[in-house]
Motif scaffolding. Structure first.
Motif, mmCIF file in Angstrom:
data_model
loop_
_atom_site.group_PDB
_atom_site.id
_atom_site.type_symbol
_atom_site.label_atom_id
_atom_site.label_comp_id
_atom_site.label_asym_id
_atom_site.label_seq_id
_atom_site.Cartn_x
_atom_site.Cartn_y
_atom_site.Cartn_z
ATOM 1 N N ALA A 163 12.596 31.573 -57.678
ATOM 2 C CA ALA A 163 13.007 32.756 -56.917
ATOM 3 C C ALA A 163 14.378 32.476 -56.320
ATOM 4 O O ALA A 163 14.799 31.322 -56.213
ATOM 5 C CB ALA A 163 11.989 33.070 -55.824
ATOM 6 N N LYS A 164 15.064 33.511 -55.921
ATOM 7 C CA LYS A 164 16.407 33.347 -55.372
ATOM 8 C C LYS A 164 16.357 32.754 -53.963
ATOM 9 O O LYS A 164 15.486 33.077 -53.158
ATOM 10 C CB LYS A 164 17.148 34.682 -55.341
ATOM 11 C CG LYS A 164 17.366 35.293 -56.717
ATOM 12 C CD LYS A 164 18.156 34.374 -57.651
ATOM 13 C CE LYS A 164 18.364 35.011 -59.023
ATOM 14 N NZ LYS A 164 19.038 34.062 -59.965
ATOM 15 N N GLY A 165 17.330 31.882 -53.683
ATOM 16 C CA GLY A 165 17.420 31.248 -52.387
ATOM 17 C C GLY A 165 18.186 32.086 -51.385
ATOM 18 O O GLY A 165 18.458 33.274 -51.598
ATOM 19 N N ARG A 166 18.584 31.437 -50.298
ATOM 20 C CA ARG A 166 19.192 32.138 -49.159
ATOM 21 C C ARG A 166 20.497 32.834 -49.509
ATOM 22 O O ARG A 166 20.896 33.786 -48.825
ATOM 23 C CB ARG A 166 19.411 31.150 -48.020
ATOM 24 C CG ARG A 166 20.484 30.107 -48.276
ATOM 25 C CD ARG A 166 20.535 29.051 -47.207
ATOM 26 N NE ARG A 166 19.458 28.078 -47.335
ATOM 27 C CZ ARG A 166 19.264 27.065 -46.506
ATOM 28 N NH1 ARG A 166 20.061 26.900 -45.476
ATOM 29 N NH2 ARG A 166 18.271 26.223 -46.700
ATOM 30 N N ASP A 167 21.192 32.346 -50.557
ATOM 31 C CA ASP A 167 22.462 32.975 -50.913
ATOM 32 C C ASP A 167 22.291 34.159 -51.843
ATOM 33 O O ASP A 167 23.271 34.806 -52.225
ATOM 34 C CB ASP A 167 23.404 31.949 -51.535
ATOM 35 C CG ASP A 167 22.850 31.323 -52.818
ATOM 36 O OD1 ASP A 167 21.736 31.713 -53.253
ATOM 37 O OD2 ASP A 167 23.510 30.429 -53.380
ATOM 38 N N GLY A 168 21.054 34.444 -52.256
ATOM 39 C CA GLY A 168 20.783 35.587 -53.111
ATOM 40 C C GLY A 168 21.097 35.377 -54.569
ATOM 41 O O GLY A 168 20.883 36.289 -55.385
ATOM 42 N N LYS A 169 21.578 34.192 -54.953
ATOM 43 C CA LYS A 169 21.938 33.981 -56.354
ATOM 44 C C LYS A 169 21.433 32.655 -56.937
ATOM 45 O O LYS A 169 21.264 32.535 -58.149
ATOM 46 C CB LYS A 169 23.450 34.057 -56.532
ATOM 47 C CG LYS A 169 24.242 33.061 -55.693
ATOM 48 C CD LYS A 169 25.744 33.265 -55.873
ATOM 49 C CE LYS A 169 26.535 32.247 -55.039
ATOM 50 N NZ LYS A 169 28.003 32.430 -55.186
ATOM 51 N N SER A 178 15.636 21.475 -43.870
ATOM 52 C CA SER A 178 14.626 21.164 -44.890
ATOM 53 C C SER A 178 14.477 22.249 -45.953
ATOM 54 O O SER A 178 13.423 22.369 -46.580
ATOM 55 C CB SER A 178 13.259 20.907 -44.245
ATOM 56 O OG SER A 178 13.277 19.737 -43.464
ATOM 57 N N GLY A 179 15.503 23.065 -46.135
ATOM 58 C CA GLY A 179 15.428 24.131 -47.125
ATOM 59 C C GLY A 179 14.496 25.269 -46.750
ATOM 60 O O GLY A 179 14.124 26.082 -47.613
ATOM 61 N N PHE A 180 14.102 25.387 -45.478
ATOM 62 C CA PHE A 180 13.110 26.394 -45.095
ATOM 63 C C PHE A 180 13.557 27.830 -45.383
ATOM 64 O O PHE A 180 12.732 28.653 -45.812
ATOM 65 C CB PHE A 180 12.708 26.229 -43.632
ATOM 66 C CG PHE A 180 11.742 25.101 -43.405
ATOM 67 C CD1 PHE A 180 10.534 25.053 -44.082
ATOM 68 C CD2 PHE A 180 12.046 24.065 -42.524
ATOM 69 C CE1 PHE A 180 9.637 24.010 -43.885
ATOM 70 C CE2 PHE A 180 11.161 23.024 -42.323
ATOM 71 C CZ PHE A 180 9.953 22.986 -43.007
#
Length: 760
Positions: free
Chosen positions: A503-509, A598-600
């Protein structure tokens, strides 16, 4: 007036009630079901056949050895590279008997206490490690003995244990004429075998001594370099073993344990001309603040000597070259970073008789790549590799052919592959003729033969058992199949491969990759609490990519451990968020001075994407567990994201990085110790706790100071926060997860999640 109510037919009312009814609840597991899950690994681990580990080549390059699963356990097998004929690598029964005798505990022939080893000499002895202990066993008379280093121990590599004498064995010059050693903290040289000593230094003292273990002769025997050492702070961690075996009274244990901010040993390179007695203290202007220096390395022509330098704070690394005639130093190559230089992935190999070139690994363009450097100027001559992918390991540098064999991940991502999958490649020094060597959509562990003629490609995925293939190292063409994993009995017992999900991370890409393990009796009409298995240490990535699903490791449970928990009525997942390694430098840099992250933000988005895909995924009941750095992340989930995570089991956590080992923490939080350490502290932030917390720690943890757990407990008590605590007497960092009371600790974890997430 109120509008008249519209009456529905009875069938419509029932249909509406059905639509509004909550999903069926998951039945509470019985004590028998919990016990069955606790023992799932033991019940399943011997059901596979021909699952192979990476190969080890014999020194002559004519054959290779690997471990594989067989009836009743594991066996080591050797295959001939020319014919692929196979035979047992050694007499397993005799080796087991020898180890039983010296280890003082039973060792089964099909469960030897190591998975990999290396050959010594011509291959008539093997060397291996069990935990922190090294062993050597001969394969002729099957005699085994522990391998105790003669070198003086160092706390995490940076502070010498001065209570142990240094190895002062005379170091003989390459020409065989002289030998060097230290006497009264100063360097002396004498004729080989004894004779009148010539004192080369007089400035050594107990507080600034010459270390005999760093003596390094030039190839012609004319010069030598040695480090003069100013000792650092010898911090000790004290641990009380309350219930030692065989006695009533407790025992006090001591461990040399430098922590962030402590003074480390300062090593000063000193160069000597043995013939004239000239002493040159190398100017340290190029290496003013060392965290560590590598041992001196003389170039083949003897005209210069080099050593590696990492600055305190890990933001600078260099190779320093020193001219033997003048003692003048210059930087053969330099690396700087705004955040950190990734110490675990540094690679440097000098080329030529005078070391005039170097193959150097660098993340300077945002990805870990190889460069050819002119060491006389420190400038890059040319790039060797380039692209939006990372070099993972250099397997061999062939100076004569000017070729490099290496593994990398992400090069095949454009074709839809998991970007963490490793493949092997060959490339010329000038960056031309990049040749893929390991076809197949999976993770490839590669063992290159000593002469670089062949490679053993052991590859798999979490949904595909291992396949071992012998290939030509020139072009990757297949010579033959070595092993083919068989999991038919495991599958018949109920094993199913986990789902790979991104799934996409915090940056949306950016894609965030993870695994999903469901109960074997999964019913999509029910609603399942979710448990995340976390390990977010910046030193690596941790979601399994290869098949072997058993056992425990530093990143937490592997797939079978997650399956055992899932079978109690949970969906269990594992995710690699930003801040972990093996992606871009920007992906990794999220961890810099930010370990509480921690990548939360990525993990929570991943959970939400999974819940949108699977209605059975109850995102309102999410738990989390992890060990070591994963324990710290588990606590931080409940401190900083307690609105999302409801329950956590934290094992052996480094909850305050100021309490943990110097090496790991200064790499990611820097030096000097600053506010970033406090920001990530579970002690300083204990009052923010939400949800249910279970702390588990081994009383004798030698990896993370167990006082760190007790300090969290103290802070939680002062903040009037409820929590559970289990201290395992005599337990090490594994806390019963690989040794000791594994069944008890596992049962306690399982029951905690059943109680807190299922309310049963």
């Amino acid at each position: 007036m109120f509008p008249a109510r519209r009456r529905l037919p009875l069938s419509g009312v029932l249909a509406g009630l059905f639509l509004l009814a909550p999903p069926a609840a998951v039945a509470a597991p019985t004590a028998e079901e919990i016990a069955r899950s606790v023992h799932l690994r033991a019940d399943w681990q011997y059901l596979t056949r021909e699952i192979a580990w990476p190969a080890t080549w014999k020194p002559d390059g004519k054959s290779f050895t690997y471990r594989k699963t067989v009836e009743g356990g594991f066996a080591f097998e050797t295959a001939d590279a020319a014919t692929l004929a196979k035979a047992p690598a050694f007499d397993h029964a005799r080796l087991a008997a020898a180890l039983t005798s010296v280890m003082g505990r039973p060792v089964r022939p099909l469960d030897l206490p190591f998975a990999e080893f290396r050959y010594e000499g011509a291959g008539d002895a093997i060397l291996f490690w069990t935990g922190e202990d090294g062993w050597r066993c001969t394969l002729v008379d099957y005699a085994c003995a522990p391998q105790e280093s003669r070198r003086r121990p160092r706390g995490f590599g940076v502070v010498r244990d001065l209570s142990v004498p240094a190895d002062n064995t005379p170091r003989v010059s390459p020409d065989g004429r002289r030998e060097a050693l230290v006497e009264d903290d100063n360097l002396i040289v004498r004729a080989k075998g004894g004779g009148e000593a010539v004192r080369l230094s007089t400035d050594g003292s107990p507080g600034d001594f010459y270390d005999p273990e760093t003596i390094s002769w030039s190839p012609d025997g004319r010069h030598l370099m040695i480090y003069r050492v100013r000792p650092g702070y010898a911090r000790e961690v004290l641990r009380v073993e309350a219930a030692p075996d065989g006695q009533i009274q407790p025992t006090l244990r001591r461990q040399l344990y430098p922590k962030p901010g402590d003074a480390v040993d300062i090593e000063q390179p000193v160069l000597f001309d043995v013939d004239t007695g000239r002493q040159t203290v190398v100017d340290n202007a190029l290496f003013p603040n060392p965290y560590e220096l590598s041992e001196p390395h003389w170039r083949p022509d003897g005209a210069s000597v080099s050593f590696g330098y990492v600055a305190r704070g890990f933001q600078s690394a260099k190779v320093i070259a020193v001219d033997a005639a003048t003692g003048k130093a210059h930087a053969a190559v330099s690396e700087t970073a705004r955040t950190f230089v990734y110490a675990d992935r540094r690679f440097a190999q000098e080329i030529g008789k005078s070391g005039e070139e170097m193959v150097w690994a660098s993340e300077r363009d945002g990805w870990n790549h190889l460069y050819l450097v002119d060491t006389r100027t420190g400038r890059v001559k040319n790039r060797i590799t380039t692209g939006d992918w990372v070099v993972r390991e250099v397997l061999k540098v062939d100076e004569a052919k000017r070729q490099i064999w290496f593994t990398a991940s992400g090069m095949e991502a454009a074709r839809g592959e998991d970007p963490y999958f490793r493949h092997a490649y060959r490339v010329d020094f000038d960056g031309r003729n990049l040749t893929p060597l390991t076809p197949g959509n999976g993770d490839h562990a590669v063992s290159l033969s000593p002469d670089a003629q062949f490679l053993v490609d052991t590859w798999s995925r979490v949904d595909m058992p291992t396949l071992g293939v012998l290939r030509r190292a020139s072009d990757g063409s297949e010579v033959g199949t070595v092993t083919r994993g068989d999991i038919s009995r495991l599958t018949a017992a109920g094993f199913g491969a986990p789902e790979v999900f991104k799934a996409k991370g915090r940056d949306g890409k950016t894609d965030i990759w993870g695994l999903v393990v469901r109960p074997r009796d999964y019913d999509p009409a029910k609603k399942y609490p979710v448990i995340e298995n976390i390990y977010a240490g910046p030193h690596d990535s941790f979601v399994p990519k290869q098949f072997w699903p058993f056992g425990y490791h530093s990143g937490g449970d592997k797939v079978i451990g997650m399956q055992a928990l899932a079978d109690l009525g949970f969906i269990v997942v594992q995710i690699d968020g930003m801040g972990t390694a093996n992606r871009s430098k920007a992906f990794h840099d999220v961890a810099w001075k930010n370990l509480q992250d921690s990548g939360f933000p990525d993990r929570i988005l991943w959970h939400k994407a999974m819940a949108a895909r699977d209605p059975a995924y109850d995102i309102g009941r999410v738990g989390i567990y992890g060990a070591s750095a994963g324990g710290q992340s588990t606590l931080n989930a409940l401190l900083f994201h307690g609105d999302f995570y409801k329950s956590g089991v934290a094992y052996a956590g480094c909850y305050d990085n100021r309490m943990d080992k110097i090496s790991w923490n200064e790499q990611w939080l820097g030096w000097p110790v600053d506010q970033s350490y406090a920001a990530a502290s579970g002690v300083d932030n204990a009052a923010k706790l939400k949800g249910d917390l279970f702390l588990i720690v081994g009383e004798q943890d030698s990896n993370v100071d167990p006082a760190s757990t007790m300090q969290v407990a103290d802070a939680l008590i002062k903040a009037d926060k409820d929590f559970d605590l289990l201290v395992v007497p005599g337990g090490e960092h594994s806390v019963g997860r690989s040794t000791g009371p594994i069944d008890y600790v596992t049962r306690r974890q399982f029951e905690f999640f059943v109680r807190t997430l299922q309310g049963k």
